[in-house]
Write an enzyme that holds these catalytic residues in place. Structure first.
Site, PDB file in Angstrom:
ATOM      1  N   CYS A  79       2.022  -2.062  -9.323  1.00  0.00           N
ATOM      2  CA  CYS A  79       0.987  -1.569  -8.369  1.00  0.00           C
ATOM      3  C   CYS A  79       1.735  -0.831  -7.325  1.00  0.00           C
ATOM      4  CB  CYS A  79       0.058  -2.731  -7.811  1.00  0.00           C
ATOM      5  SG  CYS A  79      -1.341  -2.478  -6.966  1.00  0.00           S
ATOM      6  N   HIS A 103      -2.214  -5.055 -12.853  1.00  0.00           N
ATOM      7  CA  HIS A 103      -1.430  -6.276 -12.312  1.00  0.00           C
ATOM      8  C   HIS A 103      -1.269  -6.974 -13.635  1.00  0.00           C
ATOM      9  CE1 HIS A 103      -1.375  -6.258  -7.878  1.00  0.00           C
ATOM     10  NE2 HIS A 103      -2.379  -5.284  -7.896  1.00  0.00           N
ATOM     11  N   GLU A 124       0.185  -9.816 -14.083  1.00  0.00           N
ATOM     12  CA  GLU A 124       0.260 -11.107 -13.777  1.00  0.00           C
ATOM     13  C   GLU A 124      -1.355 -11.697 -13.685  1.00  0.00           C
ATOM     14  OE1 GLU A 124       0.212  -9.291  -9.742  1.00  0.00           O
ATOM     15  OE2 GLU A 124       1.043  -8.842 -11.532  1.00  0.00           O
TER      16      GLU A 124
END
Length: 196
Positions: free
Chosen positions: A76, A178, A180
């Site tokens: 990001c 992202h 994650e």
């Protein structure tokens, strides 16, 4: 082992939780000496690119990051920091990848920020996207984007404009989404990075 650059500008908890889920070892990079403990480095980031760059400069890590020869992944804002300049704060950044970070505002007719799931088109020769199919979906939250470029963009995404979902220059990689927060596909990205 992955070293996470801890410079006060990242949502580190969700990243460490994802690394735990896939069994990748990690630790924190708080100063220059910590880099030597890890064979791969992640630069996380949320929020404002100009402020993140300022925090990174305050840590004294900038020149060391630029000189790294081991695999580095920016996530990001961490990806945006790899570029030369951001319209967010009119800030000069690390200038590792010679692209600019631009604001969606005035360039798209859709709601800003670009937030939610969107499909990407990766270049199949990019090792970060091994076992990732074309048009896989990833989770994005951003108001600024990196120009799409045939030389450095290794995955494309479209939100009125086509932009870089991922970039690569040598051992430096970046993803705008992202991983994650992107389910199994995102976990695969982290696994691929851990094997570079």
């Amino acid at each position: 082992m992955i070293g996470i650059v801890n410079y006060g500008a990242g949502n580190i908890f969700s990243l460490t939780a994802a690394l735990d889920r896939v069994g990748i070892g990690y630790g924190m990079v708080n100063n220059v000496d910590d880099f030597d403990q890890y064979d791969r480095i992640i630069i996380p980031g949320v929020g404002h690119a100009g402020a993140a760059m300022q925090k990174l400069e305050e840590t004294g890590l900038v020149q060391y990051i630029i000189s790294l020869k081991k695999p580095v992944l920016g996530i990001c804002v961490g990806m945006q920091l790899l570029t030369s300049f951001s319209e967010e704060g009119e800030a000069d950044l690390l200038d590792i990848v010679p692209l600019k970070t631009l604001h969606f505002d005035k360039r798209v007719g859709k709601k800003v920020p670009h937030m939610g799931w969107n499909s990407i088109s990766p270049k199949m020769d990019c090792p970060l996207f091994e076992n990732i199919t074309d048009n896989s979906y990833f989770y994005f939250v951003h108001s600024y984007f990196i120009q799409a470029d045939e030389q450095y963009t290794c995955a494309f995404c479209t939100y009125d404009v086509t932009f870089s979902a991922a970039i690569q220059k040598g051992n430096f990689y970046g993803v705008q989404f992202h991983p994650e927060k992107s389910g199994k596909a995102g976990e695969q990205i982290l696994l691929n990075f851990s094997r570079l």
